[in-house]
Design an enzyme around this catalytic site. Structure first.
Site, mmCIF file in Angstrom:
data_model
loop_
_atom_site.group_PDB
_atom_site.id
_atom_site.type_symbol
_atom_site.label_atom_id
_atom_site.label_comp_id
_atom_site.label_asym_id
_atom_site.label_seq_id
_atom_site.Cartn_x
_atom_site.Cartn_y
_atom_site.Cartn_z
ATOM 1 N N TYR A 123 0.799 -1.225 0.000
ATOM 2 C CA TYR A 123 0.000 0.000 0.000
ATOM 3 C C TYR A 123 0.835 1.280 0.000
ATOM 4 C CZ TYR A 123 -4.290 -2.679 0.810
ATOM 5 O OH TYR A 123 -5.351 -3.537 0.679
ATOM 6 N N LYS A 171 2.952 -14.821 4.963
ATOM 7 C CA LYS A 171 3.193 -15.796 3.884
ATOM 8 C C LYS A 171 4.704 -15.950 3.700
ATOM 9 C CE LYS A 171 1.468 -18.580 0.729
ATOM 10 N NZ LYS A 171 0.824 -19.854 1.137
ATOM 11 N N ASP A 204 -3.238 -17.872 3.647
ATOM 12 C CA ASP A 204 -4.263 -18.680 2.992
ATOM 13 C C ASP A 204 -4.942 -19.621 3.991
ATOM 14 O OD1 ASP A 204 -1.740 -19.793 3.138
ATOM 15 O OD2 ASP A 204 -1.912 -20.943 1.282
ATOM 16 N N ASP A 228 -6.227 -6.082 5.504
ATOM 17 C CA ASP A 228 -7.339 -5.462 4.792
ATOM 18 C C ASP A 228 -8.334 -6.521 4.339
ATOM 19 O OD1 ASP A 228 -8.919 -3.603 3.550
ATOM 20 O OD2 ASP A 228 -7.488 -3.084 1.988
ATOM 21 N N ASP A 232 -12.146 -7.640 6.281
ATOM 22 C CA ASP A 232 -13.414 -7.575 5.554
ATOM 23 C C ASP A 232 -14.138 -8.915 5.603
ATOM 24 O OD1 ASP A 232 -13.019 -4.945 4.968
ATOM 25 O OD2 ASP A 232 -12.915 -5.171 2.797
#
Length: 335
Positions: A123, A171, A204, A228, A232
């Site tokens: 970002y 990850k 994941d 993020d 959600d």
């Protein structure tokens, strides 16, 4: 105390005034300083975030931000004002709770907090194209300093509010240099808090468990992009985006904002759900201003309103009430 209020675009201009009205019932001493930002402001003034807004935000040290309508294509001179504001103010830790609320769309037992590093990762906006526009490249940046400060804040907050477990999500098996650094530093800091349970998951796998059994999570700590997305997902278990609050914290700075977008399709109709904005104000009161009683009052009034079946249209269409009526009913429980 002063609060810089930025309504932004779309339904931000409806839900933020509702939240301010609720705030005035429990903390009438707070001075409101309204400022501007967003796509609509950009179209008139060629900047989405004026210097005056940044200055007032710095002076107040507390901000309530609504929503912005950002185009999905490049526009010269435009940038996301909320992302820029977070980075400018160094509001480096974004807190996203997901808790069961008395609505049909919420899941019983869910009670988690997702903390995401808020100033770097993909970002940062370092993107470019090559091969005459046929290849897009973005930089992912993870630093020790940013990871250390968000991890310390997370563990200190867990200790303060009485939670028990932190799951570090990354990850690192694929991104060994960036996510690997985040993992190593987070675990180093976590070792200083032996009374708090720490585990880790690949992002994941965390997404899988978020869908299968969200009740397994207490607190999640993760880099910006993963946070993020996961927050959600978690919002669905809390009842939906219209109910999801957030608070970004830094050194002597706090930025409260509902996580939903500007919803231009319903803007101006008076039907937007102000719950997320109201609960964001409650987070500001509780975690930044340390006004626990005032925060409790707002949360209890919102819960009581929802438990009585007073829903906006995003929750239940039959018998849905307006933004204004929902706000009045919450305020009636505060009187």
């Amino acid at each position: 105390m002063e609060l810089c209020v930025i309504e932004g675009d779309g339904i931000g201009r409806e839900v933020i005034p509702a939240a301010v009205e609720v705030l005035k019932h429990v903390a009438p001493d707070v001075i409101i300083r309204p400022m501007e930002a967003g796509w609509g402001y950009f179209q008139k003034h060629k900047t989405p975030l004026p210097d005056e807004t940044i200055q007032v935000a710095r002076e107040c040290k507390a901000i309530l931000f609504g929503a912005v309508s950002s185009p999905a294509y490049p526009v010269e001179g435009y940038f996301s004002p909320i992302v820029r504001l977070r980075r400018t103010l160094q509001a480096f830790a974004n807190l996203r709770p997901a808790q069961h609320l008395p609505v049909p769309t919420s899941r019983e037992g869910v009670d988690m907090l997702i903390v995401r590093e808020n100033t770097e990762d993909l970002y940062i906006g370092h993107e470019h194209t090559e091969d005459e526009g046929q290849t897009g490249i973005a930089e992912k940046v993870i630093t020790r300093d940013a990871t250390e400060r968000v991890t310390r804040l997370t563990y200190e907050l867990v200790r303060r509010i009485g939670r028990k477990k932190v799951t570090i999500v990354h990850k690192a098996n694929v991104l060994s240099q960036s996510d690997g650094l985040f993992r190593r530093v987070a675990l180093e800091i976590a070792a200083n808090y032996p009374e708090i349970i720490t585990d880790e998951l690949y992002v994941d796998t965390a997404a899988y468990w978020m869908v299968k059994d969200p009740n397994r999570f207490d607190v999640i700590l993760t880099p910006n992009l993963y946070g993020d997305i996961l927050s959600d997902m978690a919002a669905a278990w809390g009842g939906g985006m219209g109910l999801a609050p957030s608070l970004s914290l830094g050194e002597n700075i706090a930025l409260a904002e509902p996580v939903h977008g500007s919803a231009p399709d319903i803007a101006g109709k008076g039907i937007a759900n102000p719950t997320a904005s109201m609960l964001s104000v409650a987070m500001l009161l509780r975690l930044y201003w340390n006004r626990i009683e005032a925060a409790d009052k707002i949360e209890q009034a919102v819960r009581k309103t929802l438990s009585e079946g007073d829903y906006t249209v995003d929750i239940y269409t039959e018998g849905a009430i307006s933004t204004e009526d929902f706000t009045k009913r919450v305020c009636s429980h505060l009187s």
